[in-house]
Design an enzyme around this catalytic site. Structure first.
Site, PDB file in Angstrom:
ATOM      1  N   CYS A  72       0.826  -1.352   0.097  1.00 49.49           N
ATOM      2  CA  CYS A  72       0.001  -0.016   0.049  1.00 49.49           C
ATOM      3  C   CYS A  72       0.866   1.277   0.084  1.00 49.49           C
ATOM      4  O   CYS A  72       0.232   2.438  -0.257  1.00 49.49           O
ATOM      5  CB  CYS A  72      -0.886   0.147   1.207  1.00 49.49           C
ATOM      6  SG  CYS A  72      -2.079  -1.454   1.301  1.00 49.49           S
ATOM      7  N   HIS A  89      -3.540   7.125   3.249  1.00 50.50           N
ATOM      8  CA  HIS A  89      -3.969   5.648   2.707  1.00 50.50           C
ATOM      9  C   HIS A  89      -5.381   5.509   3.201  1.00 50.50           C
ATOM     10  O   HIS A  89      -5.522   5.684   4.319  1.00 50.50           O
ATOM     11  CB  HIS A  89      -2.801   4.909   3.318  1.00 50.50           C
ATOM     12  CG  HIS A  89      -3.256   3.284   2.794  1.00 50.50           C
ATOM     13  ND1 HIS A  89      -3.862   3.190   1.587  1.00 50.50           N
ATOM     14  CD2 HIS A  89      -3.408   2.236   3.514  1.00 50.50           C
ATOM     15  CE1 HIS A  89      -3.751   1.791   1.402  1.00 50.50           C
ATOM     16  NE2 HIS A  89      -3.710   1.461   2.583  1.00 50.50           N
ATOM     17  N   ASN A  99     -10.016   0.168  -0.003  1.00 48.11           N
ATOM     18  CA  ASN A  99      -8.667   0.188  -0.056  1.00 48.11           C
ATOM     19  C   ASN A  99      -8.078  -0.107  -1.369  1.00 48.11           C
ATOM     20  O   ASN A  99      -7.973  -1.462  -1.749  1.00 48.11           O
ATOM     21  CB  ASN A  99      -8.011  -0.824   1.114  1.00 48.11           C
ATOM     22  CG  ASN A  99      -6.762  -0.725   1.263  1.00 48.11           C
ATOM     23  OD1 ASN A  99      -5.954  -0.421   0.360  1.00 48.11           O
ATOM     24  ND2 ASN A  99      -6.301  -1.486   2.230  1.00 48.11           N
TER      25      ASN A  99
HETATM   26  N1  ACO Z   1     -18.897  -9.184   7.660  1.00 46.99           N
HETATM   27  C1  ACO Z   1     -19.434  -9.488   9.034  1.00 46.99           C
HETATM   28  N2  ACO Z   1     -18.728  -9.993  10.054  1.00 46.99           N
HETATM   29  C2  ACO Z   1     -17.348 -10.137   9.717  1.00 46.99           C
HETATM   30  C3  ACO Z   1     -16.564  -9.750   8.549  1.00 46.99           C
HETATM   31  C4  ACO Z   1     -17.599  -9.286   7.600  1.00 46.99           C
HETATM   32  N3  ACO Z   1     -17.213  -8.596   6.389  1.00 46.99           N
HETATM   33  N4  ACO Z   1     -15.409  -9.722   8.566  1.00 46.99           N
HETATM   34  C5  ACO Z   1     -15.224 -10.218   9.971  1.00 46.99           C
HETATM   35  N5  ACO Z   1     -16.210 -10.453  10.372  1.00 46.99           N
HETATM   36  C6  ACO Z   1     -16.398 -10.810  11.904  1.00 46.99           C
HETATM   37  C7  ACO Z   1     -15.435 -11.719  12.447  1.00 46.99           C
HETATM   38  O1  ACO Z   1     -15.429 -12.844  11.754  1.00 46.99           O
HETATM   39  C8  ACO Z   1     -15.400 -11.745  13.745  1.00 46.99           C
HETATM   40  O2  ACO Z   1     -16.424 -12.592  14.299  1.00 46.99           O
HETATM   41  P1  ACO Z   1     -16.323 -13.333  15.695  1.00 46.99           P
HETATM   42  O3  ACO Z   1     -16.086 -12.302  16.597  1.00 46.99           O
HETATM   43  O4  ACO Z   1     -17.434 -14.243  15.493  1.00 46.99           O
HETATM   44  O5  ACO Z   1     -15.181 -14.017  15.521  1.00 46.99           O
HETATM   45  C9  ACO Z   1     -16.096 -10.214  14.154  1.00 46.99           C
HETATM   46  O6  ACO Z   1     -16.620  -9.894  13.106  1.00 46.99           O
HETATM   47  C10 ACO Z   1     -15.171  -9.047  14.581  1.00 46.99           C
HETATM   48  O7  ACO Z   1     -13.858  -9.459  13.577  1.00 46.99           O
HETATM   49  P2  ACO Z   1     -12.633  -8.368  14.008  1.00 46.99           P
HETATM   50  O8  ACO Z   1     -11.542  -8.877  13.178  1.00 46.99           O
HETATM   51  O9  ACO Z   1     -12.489  -8.065  15.510  1.00 46.99           O
HETATM   52  O10 ACO Z   1     -13.261  -6.942  13.362  1.00 46.99           O
HETATM   53  P3  ACO Z   1     -12.335  -5.835  13.470  1.00 46.99           P
HETATM   54  O11 ACO Z   1     -13.221  -4.514  14.093  1.00 46.99           O
HETATM   55  O12 ACO Z   1     -10.945  -5.785  13.885  1.00 46.99           O
HETATM   56  O13 ACO Z   1     -12.464  -5.158  11.977  1.00 46.99           O
HETATM   57  C11 ACO Z   1     -10.947  -5.141   9.954  1.00 46.99           C
HETATM   58  C12 ACO Z   1     -11.921  -6.004  11.176  1.00 46.99           C
HETATM   59  C13 ACO Z   1     -12.024  -4.204   9.312  1.00 46.99           C
HETATM   60  C14 ACO Z   1     -10.478  -5.903   8.964  1.00 46.99           C
HETATM   61  C15 ACO Z   1      -9.891  -4.570  10.837  1.00 46.99           C
HETATM   62  O14 ACO Z   1      -9.493  -5.222  11.715  1.00 46.99           O
HETATM   63  C16 ACO Z   1      -9.178  -3.698   9.918  1.00 46.99           C
HETATM   64  O15 ACO Z   1      -9.499  -2.812   9.187  1.00 46.99           O
HETATM   65  N6  ACO Z   1      -7.810  -4.060  10.083  1.00 46.99           N
HETATM   66  C17 ACO Z   1      -6.716  -3.007   9.326  1.00 46.99           C
HETATM   67  C18 ACO Z   1      -6.442  -4.057   8.152  1.00 46.99           C
HETATM   68  C19 ACO Z   1      -6.457  -3.364   6.866  1.00 46.99           C
HETATM   69  O16 ACO Z   1      -6.903  -2.112   6.766  1.00 46.99           O
HETATM   70  N7  ACO Z   1      -5.978  -4.154   5.983  1.00 46.99           N
HETATM   71  C20 ACO Z   1      -6.065  -3.640   4.629  1.00 46.99           C
HETATM   72  C21 ACO Z   1      -4.580  -3.814   4.014  1.00 46.99           C
HETATM   73  S1  ACO Z   1      -3.374  -3.265   5.002  1.00 46.99           S
HETATM   74  C22 ACO Z   1      -3.341  -1.656   4.777  1.00 46.99           C
HETATM   75  O17 ACO Z   1      -3.599  -1.221   3.790  1.00 46.99           O
HETATM   76  C23 ACO Z   1      -2.938  -1.056   6.069  1.00 46.99           C
END
Ligand code: ACO
Length: 322
Positions: free
Chosen positions: A113, A249, A279
């Site tokens: 990214c 970003h 993203n």
């Molecule tokens: N729809 C519904 N539920 C979902 C989804 C979805 N699309 N995806 C995950 N869940 C569920 C999970 O299974 C979990 O369920 P569980 O509690 O029963 O296990 C629950 O939602 C919570 O999941 P978390 O991982 O705790 O959710 P979080 O609040 O951390 O959000 C996310 C997840 C959006 C991926 C977040 O962690 C994030 O944005 N991280 C940064 C990663 C990123 O941006 N990556 C992109 C590339 S890297 C970069 O560009 C920086």
């Protein structure tokens, strides 16, 4: 003193738009979950026969036009991308040839990214060293081709697109500071498991998909982006309230809000496109930049901080007078 200055911007977004409601029909998710956890409402996806260089060419034409520069005036091409058309020739050379840019250094650079920030910083150095007059710098991704569309943890996050800038030698600032960083110890938190020299046989199978430990990525991203922004401002002797715009970003609205909060910067000064683009990895910063330049928010002379964070981990910032 010699500086490099952005004199034109452009962007391309593929025609096909996939909304959160479309995704509700594909995986166990809801529009509400995606919006509240990520800020994404829709994203653009490339057609099957469309490539990263196809998008680059469209974005570059607009940037050249905005700068009033002919392809024959360009003497360097750098494309930040993690999803090149081919292993080789590199995307930079494909774009160079298709635009009719004469022989010059042309390359693509992979820093996930952070690819565009790495590319822009590199071009800035070549211009300030006197080796290059006008560089075409791009960030572009076909990242939706790397996604497992049955994995709700990742498929809701990403989108495709390309952003371009023309960077020219100038006596006026220009880019003021660039800072790049990387720490390979975080490799396993965010990666794509298939490459030219590793597990190529897995290409095209279910195992070839972006792997991400979202929560951990989130934590490191917030801390690192806050640090990289503060470092850029400190090194230029600029206080956050002097900034006109932050162009971060666009990975997740909560990461963007947390970074703004750490800088004490009101969200009115932050360019946010994550709702429309998702993203787009290396394309995210130049897409957001062009959006805000063309809608008139970012104006000539304003102080703009761009920053990114991605797989590796890699990170970086560019502080500039637009
Ligand atoms: N729809 C519904 N539920 C979902 C989804 C979805 N699309 N995806 C995950 N869940 C569920 C999970 O299974 C979990 O369920 P569980 O509690 O029963 O296990 C629950 O939602 C919570 O999941 P978390 O991982 O705790 O959710 P979080 O609040 O951390 O959000 C996310 C997840 C959006 C991926 C977040 O962690 C994030 O944005 N991280 C940064 C990663 C990123 O941006 N990556 C992109 C590339 S890297 C970069 O560009 C920086």
């Amino acid at each position: 003193m010699t500086y490099s200055r952005i004199t034109g911007t452009g962007r391309y977004l593929p025609e096909k738009v996939l909304t959160n409601f479309d995704l509700e029909k594909m995986v166990d998710t809801t529009d509400e979950w995606i919006r509240t956890r990520t800020g994404v409402e829709r994203r653009h996806c490339v057609a099957e026969d469309q490539t990263t260089s196809d998008m680059c060419v469209e974005a570059a034409r607009l940037a050249l036009d905005a700068a009033g520069v002919a392809p024959t005036d360009i003497d360097m091409v750098i494309v930040g991308t993690t999803s090149p058309d081919l292993v080789f020739p590199n995307v930079g050379t494909i774009v160079q040839h298709r635009l009719g840019i004469p022989a010059c250094p042309a390359v693509s650079l992979e820093a996930a990214c952070t690819g565009f920030i790495y590319a822009l910083s590199t071009a800035d150095k070549y211009i300030r060293a006197g080796d290059v007059k006008r560089a075409l710098v791009l960030g572009a991704e076909c990242i939706t081709k790397l996604i497992d569309w049955s994995d709700r943890n990742t498929c809701v996050l990403f989108g495709d697109g390309a952003g371009a800038v023309v960077l020219e030698r100038s006596d006026e600032p220009g880019i003021l500071t660039t800072h790049l960083g990387a720490d390979g110890q975080y490799r396993d938190l965010l990666y794509y498991p298939v490459g030219a020299s590793k597990d190529l046989a897995k290409a095209g199978t279910d195992e070839a998909a972006i792997m991400m430990t979202g929560k951990e990525v989130f934590k490191v991203a917030v801390t690192t982006l806050g640090d990289v922004a503060s470092r850029a401002l400190e090194s230029a002797g600029v206080s956050p309230d002097e900034l006109d715009w932050l162009v971060p970003h666009q990975a997740n609205i909560r990461i963007i809000q947390a970074t703004a909060k750490r800088l004490n910067l009101p969200m009115e000064k932050v360019i946010v496109t994550v709702q429309d683009h998702g993203n787009t990895s290396a394309a995210s910063v130049p897409l957001a930049l062009d959006t805000a330049v063309r809608d008139g928010r970012i104006k000539p002379g304003q102080l703009v901080l761009m920053e990114a964070f991605g797989g590796g981990f890699t990170w970086g910032s560019v502080l500039m007078r637009f």
